[in-house]
Design an enzyme around this catalytic site. Structure first.
Site, PDB file in Angstrom:
ATOM      1  N   THR A 122     -34.577  -3.186   3.243  1.00  0.00           N
ATOM      2  CA  THR A 122     -33.890  -2.759   4.457  1.00  0.00           C
ATOM      3  C   THR A 122     -34.713  -1.739   5.232  1.00  0.00           C
ATOM      4  O   THR A 122     -34.877  -1.843   6.451  1.00  0.00           O
ATOM      5  CB  THR A 122     -32.507  -2.179   4.119  1.00  0.00           C
ATOM      6  N   THR A 133     -41.303  12.249  -0.425  1.00  0.00           N
ATOM      7  CA  THR A 133     -41.902  12.295  -1.755  1.00  0.00           C
ATOM      8  C   THR A 133     -41.987  10.888  -2.342  1.00  0.00           C
ATOM      9  O   THR A 133     -41.011  10.145  -2.350  1.00  0.00           O
ATOM     10  CB  THR A 133     -41.078  13.192  -2.689  1.00  0.00           C
ATOM     11  N   CYS A 186     -17.959  -9.513   4.883  1.00  0.00           N
ATOM     12  CA  CYS A 186     -16.518  -9.276   4.878  1.00  0.00           C
ATOM     13  C   CYS A 186     -16.298  -7.953   5.588  1.00  0.00           C
ATOM     14  O   CYS A 186     -16.572  -6.893   5.021  1.00  0.00           O
ATOM     15  CB  CYS A 186     -15.975  -9.237   3.461  1.00  0.00           C
ATOM     16  N   GLN A 228     -36.729 -12.613   0.179  1.00  0.00           N
ATOM     17  CA  GLN A 228     -36.315 -13.706  -0.699  1.00  0.00           C
ATOM     18  C   GLN A 228     -37.487 -14.581  -1.135  1.00  0.00           C
ATOM     19  O   GLN A 228     -37.462 -15.174  -2.206  1.00  0.00           O
ATOM     20  CB  GLN A 228     -35.267 -14.571   0.003  1.00  0.00           C
TER      21      GLN A 228
END
Length: 410
Positions: free
Chosen positions: A71, A243, A342, A185
């Site tokens: 992400t 870090t 959802c 993926q």
């Protein structure tokens, strides 16, 4: 009850060698940015991992920028490329983006639209979930100088369709447009050659390949125009301050080497298992529809010519909610996924299936079965044994959209 795990696309089981590498580095300690002996030892572990990731992707070690996961890598690429491009050219505000992207990319683009004035151009896939180079070329149109970047994922996380990345990257390069691909993926399942594919940036993640959670990388060419998301100590080429997590990175490097060493053989094994699963579902429930490209035959599998991810089988089952089917399978010991979001407790159909032109009612019955290094033929047979009864029971529960408001999820 014995459990059968079929959600490796969400996260796969950590490899034993990963655990060993992480544990050893945690006990060794040291901050990789420190100059004393402990710091230098930690830095050496990080650079060894960087070399392992680079070899796995055929890129230079200097092109590996460690992040907290896929992400962050996607956000760094999308936002970083956009900011740099618009700073150099205010007219470059368009982002060519596929409509099947993971939310890490899609939501980042929407954020730039809301807060930075970006103009997304969403490209719809064909009926198999493929983004064609022709569709990308049409989106670029006659004004490539107004495009900040193009972003198309290497392989879709829901229905597994492998995209023509090299062709799209070449198109972007011919116009001088940076090209990003989310390969989270695909990494570990497909043969990924960063140098040959022509991408500007590429995102990967550790926990999808048996590495730790919380670590990933953005692979970026030395000339990639990236503005940082984080500011601080200037680590990772000054575009990812913070870090450096030496233990997680050490485990990531070991996992990257391990899956690369066994990738060809393991992908063939998983593809054959996947085909057994697909054939079994089609026989047991003829009404089910496989989404994405048709599976490869035995000769194509042997050649490594994959049109869909080797371990991915994505179906829609008519007359039921995917969530209902998921919970019933879970009660039977099978752990799968709907592959859909959802929001606020209301089940919604997959944006990927909708982009492919699948009817919303049908899309609500999605179920994703994904295999990994712990999967076996016995797992497939267990699924096939439990699925028909679970589907029949899920159909009796009906569709949430058909229920009165008082019975809908809230």
């Amino acid at each position: 009850m014995p459990r059968v795990y079929m959600d490796h696309a969400a996260t796969t089981t950590v490899l034993p060698e990963t655990v060993q590498a992480v544990t050893e580095q945690m006990f060794t300690g040291g901050n990789p940015s420190s100059l004393h002996s402990a710091g230098r030892r930690a830095r050496a572990a990080v650079e060894q991992a960087r070399d392992r990731v680079a070899r796995a992707l055929n890129c230079d070690s200097a092109e590996v920028i460690f992040t907290s996961g896929g992400t962050e890598a996607d956000n760094l690429a999308v936002k970083g490329l956009y900011w740099s491009r618009t700073k150099a050219n205010r007219a470059a505000c368009r982002i060519i983006v596929s409509a099947i992207e993971h939310h890490a990319v899609g939501d980042a683009v929407e954020w730039l639209e809301t807060h930075e004035g970006a103009e997304p151009v969403w490209i719809s896939p064909n009926s198999e979930g493929i983004i064609t180079p022709e569709a990308v070329a049409q989106a670029v149109g006659e004004s490539p100088d107004t495009v900040a970047l193009i972003t198309v994922m290497w392989a879709n996380n829901e229905m597994g369709a492998v995209q023509p990345i090299a062709e799209i990257a070449q198109l972007a390069k011919s116009h001088g447009i940076p090209f990003h691909t989310d390969a989270v993926q695909a990494f570990g399942a497909l043969d990924i050659d960063f140098r040959a594919c022509g991408a500007t940036t590429l995102a990967i993640s550790g926990h999808k390949i048996g590495g730790p959670m919380g670590v990933g990388a953005l692979i970026a060419t030395r000339t990639a125009p990236l503005a940082p998301l984080l500011h601080g100590g200037g680590q990772e080429r000054s575009v990812r301050s913070g870090t450096i997590d030496a233990p997680a990175i050490a485990g990531f490097g070991v996992a990257a080497q391990s899956v690369t060493d066994h990738r060809a053989e393991e992908s063939r094994r998983l593809a054959n298992l996947r085909n057994l699963l697909i054939e079994g579902v089609r026989h047991a429930i003829p009404e089910a529809t496989l989404n994405g490209p048709e599976p490869e035959n035995s000769e194509q599998i042997a050649d490594g010519a994959f049109r869909r991810l080797p371990g991915n089988a994505h179906f829609t089952f008519p007359g039921c909610e995917g969530d209902s089917l998921l919970f019933l399978l879970d009660m039977a010991g099978i752990e799968s996924s709907t592959g859909s979001a959802c929001n606020a407790g209301v089940p919604r159909p997959s944006h990927v299936l909708l982009a492919m032109g699948v009817d919303e009612g049908i899309a609500r019955g999605a179920q994703r079965f994904t295999l990994g290094h712990t999967s076996s033929e016995a797992d497939v047979q267990a699924l096939l044994g439990a699925l028909p009864a679970a589907w029949e029971q899920a159909k009796k529960a009906g569709m949430a959209a058909q229920a009165p408001d008082s019975q809908r999820w809230n």
